[in-house]
Design a protein around this motif. Structure first.
Motif, PDB file in Angstrom:
ATOM      1  N   ASP A  69       1.838  -5.052   1.245  1.00 28.75           N
ATOM      2  CA  ASP A  69       1.428  -4.715  -0.110  1.00 28.75           C
ATOM      3  C   ASP A  69       0.418  -5.764  -0.550  1.00 28.75           C
ATOM      4  O   ASP A  69       0.786  -6.914  -0.834  1.00 28.75           O
ATOM      5  CB  ASP A  69       2.644  -4.690  -1.038  1.00 28.75           C
ATOM      6  N   SER A  70      -0.850  -5.403  -0.601  1.00 31.55           N
ATOM      7  CA  SER A  70      -1.894  -6.379  -0.908  1.00 31.55           C
ATOM      8  C   SER A  70      -1.917  -6.761  -2.383  1.00 31.55           C
ATOM      9  O   SER A  70      -2.664  -7.655  -2.762  1.00 31.55           O
ATOM     10  CB  SER A  70      -3.268  -5.846  -0.487  1.00 31.55           C
ATOM     11  N   SER A  71      -1.085  -6.118  -3.206  1.00 34.58           N
ATOM     12  CA  SER A  71      -1.075  -6.476  -4.624  1.00 34.58           C
ATOM     13  C   SER A  71      -0.576  -7.903  -4.844  1.00 34.58           C
ATOM     14  O   SER A  71      -0.940  -8.543  -5.823  1.00 34.58           O
ATOM     15  CB  SER A  71      -0.230  -5.484  -5.427  1.00 34.58           C
ATOM     16  N   GLN A  72       0.222  -8.425  -3.921  1.00 38.21           N
ATOM     17  CA  GLN A  72       0.693  -9.804  -4.049  1.00 38.21           C
ATOM     18  C   GLN A  72      -0.420 -10.817  -3.804  1.00 38.21           C
ATOM     19  O   GLN A  72      -0.298 -11.982  -4.148  1.00 38.21           O
ATOM     20  CB  GLN A  72       1.864 -10.058  -3.114  1.00 38.21           C
ATOM     21  N   PHE A  73      -1.533 -10.364  -3.207  1.00 39.23           N
ATOM     22  CA  PHE A  73      -2.693 -11.220  -2.955  1.00 39.23           C
ATOM     23  C   PHE A  73      -3.853 -10.910  -3.891  1.00 39.23           C
ATOM     24  O   PHE A  73      -4.887 -11.563  -3.828  1.00 39.23           O
ATOM     25  CB  PHE A  73      -3.168 -11.043  -1.511  1.00 39.23           C
ATOM     26  N   LEU A 117      -9.662  -6.515  -0.762  1.00 37.76           N
ATOM     27  CA  LEU A 117      -9.278  -5.843  -2.012  1.00 37.76           C
ATOM     28  C   LEU A 117      -9.272  -4.327  -1.857  1.00 37.76           C
ATOM     29  O   LEU A 117      -8.402  -3.640  -2.400  1.00 37.76           O
ATOM     30  CB  LEU A 117     -10.245  -6.222  -3.142  1.00 37.76           C
ATOM     31  N   GLN A 118     -10.243  -3.794  -1.133  1.00 41.67           N
ATOM     32  CA  GLN A 118     -10.361  -2.349  -0.981  1.00 41.67           C
ATOM     33  C   GLN A 118      -9.312  -1.783  -0.026  1.00 41.67           C
ATOM     34  O   GLN A 118      -9.050  -0.582  -0.051  1.00 41.67           O
ATOM     35  CB  GLN A 118     -11.758  -1.979  -0.490  1.00 41.67           C
ATOM     36  N   ALA A 119      -8.717  -2.609   0.804  1.00 44.86           N
ATOM     37  CA  ALA A 119      -7.751  -2.115   1.796  1.00 44.86           C
ATOM     38  C   ALA A 119      -6.500  -1.544   1.142  1.00 44.86           C
ATOM     39  O   ALA A 119      -5.917  -0.593   1.644  1.00 44.86           O
ATOM     40  CB  ALA A 119      -7.383  -3.230   2.758  1.00 44.86           C
ATOM     41  N   LYS A 120      -6.071  -2.107   0.036  1.00 48.16           N
ATOM     42  CA  LYS A 120      -4.876  -1.684  -0.712  1.00 48.16           C
ATOM     43  C   LYS A 120      -3.695  -1.437   0.215  1.00 48.16           C
ATOM     44  O   LYS A 120      -3.169  -2.355   0.803  1.00 48.16           O
ATOM     45  CB  LYS A 120      -5.184  -0.468  -1.567  1.00 48.16           C
ATOM     46  N   ASP A 121      -3.276  -0.195   0.374  1.00 47.80           N
ATOM     47  CA  ASP A 121      -2.066   0.138   1.130  1.00 47.80           C
ATOM     48  C   ASP A 121      -2.248   0.031   2.640  1.00 47.80           C
ATOM     49  O   ASP A 121      -1.264  -0.033   3.377  1.00 47.80           O
ATOM     50  CB  ASP A 121      -1.596   1.553   0.788  1.00 47.80           C
ATOM     51  N   SER A 122      -3.474   0.042   3.127  1.00 45.53           N
ATOM     52  CA  SER A 122      -3.697  -0.034   4.571  1.00 45.53           C
ATOM     53  C   SER A 122      -3.891  -1.471   5.056  1.00 45.53           C
ATOM     54  O   SER A 122      -4.216  -1.688   6.212  1.00 45.53           O
ATOM     55  CB  SER A 122      -4.916   0.813   4.955  1.00 45.53           C
ATOM     56  N   ALA A 123      -3.680  -2.440   4.184  1.00 45.07           N
ATOM     57  CA  ALA A 123      -3.866  -3.844   4.553  1.00 45.07           C
ATOM     58  C   ALA A 123      -2.773  -4.300   5.511  1.00 45.07           C
ATOM     59  O   ALA A 123      -1.621  -3.906   5.398  1.00 45.07           O
ATOM     60  CB  ALA A 123      -3.871  -4.719   3.306  1.00 45.07           C
ATOM     61  N   THR A 124      -3.163  -5.137   6.458  1.00 43.14           N
ATOM     62  CA  THR A 124      -2.210  -5.775   7.364  1.00 43.14           C
ATOM     63  C   THR A 124      -2.334  -7.290   7.198  1.00 43.14           C
ATOM     64  O   THR A 124      -3.340  -7.788   6.689  1.00 43.14           O
ATOM     65  CB  THR A 124      -2.500  -5.405   8.837  1.00 43.14           C
ATOM     66  N   PHE A 125      -1.305  -7.995   7.632  1.00 42.50           N
ATOM     67  CA  PHE A 125      -1.352  -9.446   7.556  1.00 42.50           C
ATOM     68  C   PHE A 125      -2.515  -9.998   8.374  1.00 42.50           C
ATOM     69  O   PHE A 125      -3.178 -10.950   7.973  1.00 42.50           O
ATOM     70  CB  PHE A 125      -0.034 -10.068   8.032  1.00 42.50           C
ATOM     71  N   GLU A 126      -2.756  -9.391   9.538  1.00 43.96           N
ATOM     72  CA  GLU A 126      -3.839  -9.847  10.406  1.00 43.96           C
ATOM     73  C   GLU A 126      -5.196  -9.675   9.726  1.00 43.96           C
ATOM     74  O   GLU A 126      -6.056 -10.558   9.803  1.00 43.96           O
ATOM     75  CB  GLU A 126      -3.832  -9.092  11.747  1.00 43.96           C
TER      76      GLU A 126
END
Length: 156
Positions: A5-9, A80-89
């Motif tokens: 969840d990229s919202s934490q970043f 920022l644009q990745a939203k739900d498709s973000a990975t830690f890597e």
């Protein structure tokens, strides 16, 4: 590759975007520094400014600093644009990329300021650093700092 969840970043990423864009705008639109000298014997006063377009070497160095901040800006925007498709890597890669671009700009602006100060002191002129330097230096430091916070949060 675990999704995250990229919202934490998001706060850190927005901080990077703002710092990189404001720093790049200040570097591009404001003077990097200026100087003043007076020859008392001839009664001549000289003012000069260092800015984008004031000389070939100056322009190349400022464009290199802008490139570092724009690389940082792009990496933060991608995260920022990745939203739900973000990975830690992906977040880690983009944070490291933004830190490299910002670090390059900070070092370049610091070296530019040192060279400018030394050359102005040798010529016995009054000199000052201006908005372009502070935008590049402080903006780059902030981008680097937010990138470090992202990496710390990923690695905990």
């Amino acid at each position: 590759m675990d999704k995250v969840d990229s919202s934490q970043f998001q706060g850190y990423l927005v901080g990077q975007v703002i710092a990189a864009s404001v720093g790049a705008l200040l570097l591009a639109l404001e003077d990097f520094g200026g100087f003043y000298s007076r020859n008392y014997y001839l009664g001549v006063e000289t003012y000069g400014y260092i800015y984008l377009g004031s000389g070939v070497l100056t322009t190349v160095l400022i464009l290199m600093g802008l490139a570092g901040l724009l690389i940082s800006f792009r990496a933060a925007i991608i995260s920022l644009q990745a939203k739900d498709s973000a990975t830690f890597e992906m977040l880690e890669h983009n944070a490291r990329t933004s830190m490299k671009g910002a670090g390059f700009t900070v070092l370049l602006s610091a070296l530019g300021a040192i060279v400018f100060a030394i050359s102005s002191t040798i010529d016995e002129t009054d000199w000052w650093l201006d908005g372009g330097f502070y935008g590049a230096f402080i903006g780059g430091l902030l981008v680097f700092f937010f990138g470090k916070l992202i990496l710390d949060r990923i690695n905990t």
